[in-house]
Design an enzyme around this catalytic site. Structure first.
Site, mmCIF file in Angstrom:
data_model
loop_
_atom_site.group_PDB
_atom_site.id
_atom_site.type_symbol
_atom_site.label_atom_id
_atom_site.label_comp_id
_atom_site.label_asym_id
_atom_site.label_seq_id
_atom_site.Cartn_x
_atom_site.Cartn_y
_atom_site.Cartn_z
ATOM 1 N N GLU A 192 -37.029 -10.897 33.198
ATOM 2 C CA GLU A 192 -38.316 -11.380 33.717
ATOM 3 C C GLU A 192 -38.656 -12.747 33.133
ATOM 4 O O GLU A 192 -39.734 -12.944 32.530
ATOM 5 C CB GLU A 192 -39.414 -10.360 33.424
ATOM 6 C CG GLU A 192 -39.175 -9.037 34.121
ATOM 7 C CD GLU A 192 -40.369 -8.084 34.089
ATOM 8 O OE1 GLU A 192 -41.163 -8.179 33.147
ATOM 9 O OE2 GLU A 192 -40.484 -7.257 34.996
ATOM 10 N N GLU A 384 -35.387 -3.151 38.349
ATOM 11 C CA GLU A 384 -36.514 -2.366 37.840
ATOM 12 C C GLU A 384 -37.459 -2.047 38.988
ATOM 13 O O GLU A 384 -37.748 -2.921 39.810
ATOM 14 C CB GLU A 384 -37.328 -3.121 36.785
ATOM 15 C CG GLU A 384 -36.696 -3.206 35.441
ATOM 16 C CD GLU A 384 -37.603 -3.854 34.410
ATOM 17 O OE1 GLU A 384 -38.829 -3.639 34.449
ATOM 18 O OE2 GLU A 384 -37.070 -4.592 33.572
HETATM 19 C C1 BG6 Z 1 -41.146 -4.866 33.064
HETATM 20 C C2 BG6 Z 1 -40.318 -4.969 31.824
HETATM 21 O O1 BG6 Z 1 -42.129 -5.824 32.999
HETATM 22 O O2 BG6 Z 1 -41.901 -3.748 33.286
HETATM 23 C C3 BG6 Z 1 -40.070 -3.665 31.102
HETATM 24 O O3 BG6 Z 1 -39.108 -5.639 32.051
HETATM 25 C C4 BG6 Z 1 -41.310 -2.835 31.164
HETATM 26 O O4 BG6 Z 1 -39.640 -3.952 29.812
HETATM 27 C C5 BG6 Z 1 -41.659 -2.533 32.607
HETATM 28 O O5 BG6 Z 1 -41.274 -1.654 30.417
HETATM 29 C C6 BG6 Z 1 -42.881 -1.669 32.784
HETATM 30 O O6 BG6 Z 1 -43.934 -2.189 32.042
HETATM 31 P P1 BG6 Z 1 -44.777 -1.279 31.065
HETATM 32 O O7 BG6 Z 1 -45.740 -2.170 30.428
HETATM 33 O O8 BG6 Z 1 -45.399 -0.266 31.941
HETATM 34 O O9 BG6 Z 1 -43.802 -0.677 30.107
#
Ligand code: BG6
Length: 484
Positions: A192, A384
């Site tokens: 990211e 993701e």
């Molecule tokens: C992304 C990241 O922004 O979102 C992850 O690459 C992160 O590391 C994921 O865990 C979800 O975000 P959060 O804050 O819900 O863990």
């Protein structure tokens, strides 16, 4: 007459799997020679909707360095993947994973960032993880830098704000490329990368309290250093392991105009360009003119070394990856740009939101996929996507139909994009196993198919328990996305 047969499903060999990051799962923060990382000085947020990942100042850094406990710093404990990786990978294999995305903790390999020799114990840990994956024929997709770096580099160079960090990073990348060559078919450089405009968690540069203008100067300079380091890593990989591929990684956040007013449409385009800028540089190898203009008009000066532009141009990434959680809305008269908060911009009345206020938009995933494919014509990888929720463990079970619904709706849209002609390599949903939240460092924000018995205070047996979604995803993979 032109007649085409459309693919009805995902291509053969589609890479289904899941994604995690070292600092959110491994734990073992101070053993086997590991150095402290930037993620391990970030305190847990006081409130669920308040994100703490970049709240680091020189003062809080000193407090964190002196504190050798884990209580206030949950990323130091993770879910103890370091000692559970065999069990966890076996569960991924049981679901039929074709790919597992994980990151290497840089400070495990170079504890002080610039050590004379790499830490062998750290390298051995990933030897073991890779061997375990190979056992089940799960392909590794490895992120080189997922929101952490040796804290020593923050202390010495203010993280990526210092140009010296490029050299340190590329020693690390060369080391791991040589060590794991022929074992890792897919690599990613910076997770990211665009969130570097939000500060410390991505840049490792402490700039809290400075003016907005000063922060932007530091952050875009740090990001320039990352662009160059990423291009050098691309070159290194191609020389060391010619069959492996390397990609960029963007937090894709499509921005919609609040109304059809052309001024709003233009405002949305502007926000969107600032998001796509990062992939523009990494995929096309040059700074786009719209950003040069932005820098000029905002008095931001990017210091470049003589060869930087040539390095960028000569070494674009092989494929493009991104995370996808939400979309945003903006209007031309909206106050502020919301930077620093994941859920930027205004609310979209057509969308529901998660308990954390993230607006859920499966169709937006198709829009994003099609936009990115049109713009770059390079293979895409969704690395993701997932739903953070407050799961309830009752009688040893978690009935997470809401997670199944969320994932199903997104996968359906992926399928549509594939029918639209998008070249999609794979899908690694976020957090196949519950882990520490990136933004709030809490445990209660759970994404997994696998429940981990640990609460926000680190209490629990760490036992792994399959949720309802576990069997569901297993079927999805088994039927290559046919049975959703
Ligand atoms: C992304 C990241 O922004 O979102 C992850 O690459 C992160 O590391 C994921 O865990 C979800 O975000 P959060 O804050 O819900 O863990």
């Amino acid at each position: 007459m032109y007649k085409k047969t459309y693919p009805k499903t995902f291509p053969k060999g589609f890479l289904w799997g899941g994604a995690t990051a070292a600092n959110q799962v491994e734990g073992a923060w101070n053993i086997d020679g590991k150095g402290m990382s930037t993620a391990e000085v970030v305190q847990k947020a006081d409130d669920r909707r308040q994100m703490s990942m970049s709240d680091v100042t020189q003062e809080t850094l000193q407090v964190a360095l002196a504190d050798t406990t884990v209580e206030r710093y949950p990323k130091r404990r993770g879910i103890d993947f370091y000692h559970h990786y065999k069990e966890d990978i076996a569960l991924f294999a049981e679901m039929g994973f074709k790919v597992y995305r994980f990151s290497i903790a840089w400070a495990r390999i170079f504890p002080k960032g610039e050590d004379q020799v790499p830490n062998e114990a750290g390298l051995v840990f990933y030897d073991h993880v890779l061997a375990e994956l190979a056992k089940y024929d799960i392909k590794p997709l490895v992120t080189l830098s997922h929101y952490e770096m040796p804290i020593a580099l923050t202390q010495k160079y203010n993280g990526w704000a210092g140009r010296e960090t490029i050299t340190a990073f590329n020693r690390f990348t060369e080391t791991v490329f040589n060590r794991y060559k022929k074992q890792v078919p897919y690599w990613l450089t910076f997770n990211e990368i665009n969130t570097g405009t939000w500060g410390f968690h991505e840049t490792g540069a402490i700039d809290k309290g400075l003016s907005k203008k000063e922060q932007l100067q530091i952050r875009y300079q740090a990001l320039h250093h990352q662009f160059v380091a990423s291009a050098i890593a691309t070159k290194q990989l191609h020389e060391i392991d010619s069959t492996a591929k390397i990609g960029s990684m963007l937090a894709r956040m499509q921005t919609y105009p609040a109304t059809p007013n052309p001024k709003d449409v233009r405002a949305a385009q502007l926000v969107d360009e600032k998001n796509l800028f990062f992939t523009d540089v990494q995929a096309r190898g040059e700074y786009p003119e719209y950003m040069n203009r932005f820098f000029y008009e905002n008095d931001i000066v990017i210091q470049m070394a003589e060869n930087d532009q040539a390095i960028l141009l000569a070494n674009p990434v092989d494929f493009i990856s991104f995370s996808y959680y939400m979309t945003n809305v903006t209007a031309h008269d909206q106050v502020g740009d919301g930077a620093g908060n994941m859920a930027v911009g205004g609310r979209n009345p057509y969308l529901k939101e998660s308990d954390w206020g993230w607006q859920i938009d499966p169709v937006g995933l198709r829009i994003s996929l099609n936009t990115m494919w049109d713009r770059y014509r390079k293979p895409l990888f969704i690395v993701e996507n997932g739903l953070g929720a407050l799961d309830k463990l009752e009688n040893g079970q978690v009935h997470d139909q809401y997670r199944i619904d969320y994932l199903r709706q997104h996968i359906e849209q992926m399928k549509e994009s594939i029918k639209d002609g998008v070249d999609l390599l794979g899908y690694t949903m976020w957090g196949p196993i519950d882990l520490i939240s990136f933004s709030t460092s809490e445990m209660s924000k759970r994404y997994g198919f696998i429940y981990v018995d640990q609460d926000d205070n680190g209490e629990g047996t760490l036992k792994r328990i399959k949720k309802d979604s576990f069997e569901w995803y297993k079927q999805v993979i088994k039927t290559n996305g046919e049975q959703l």
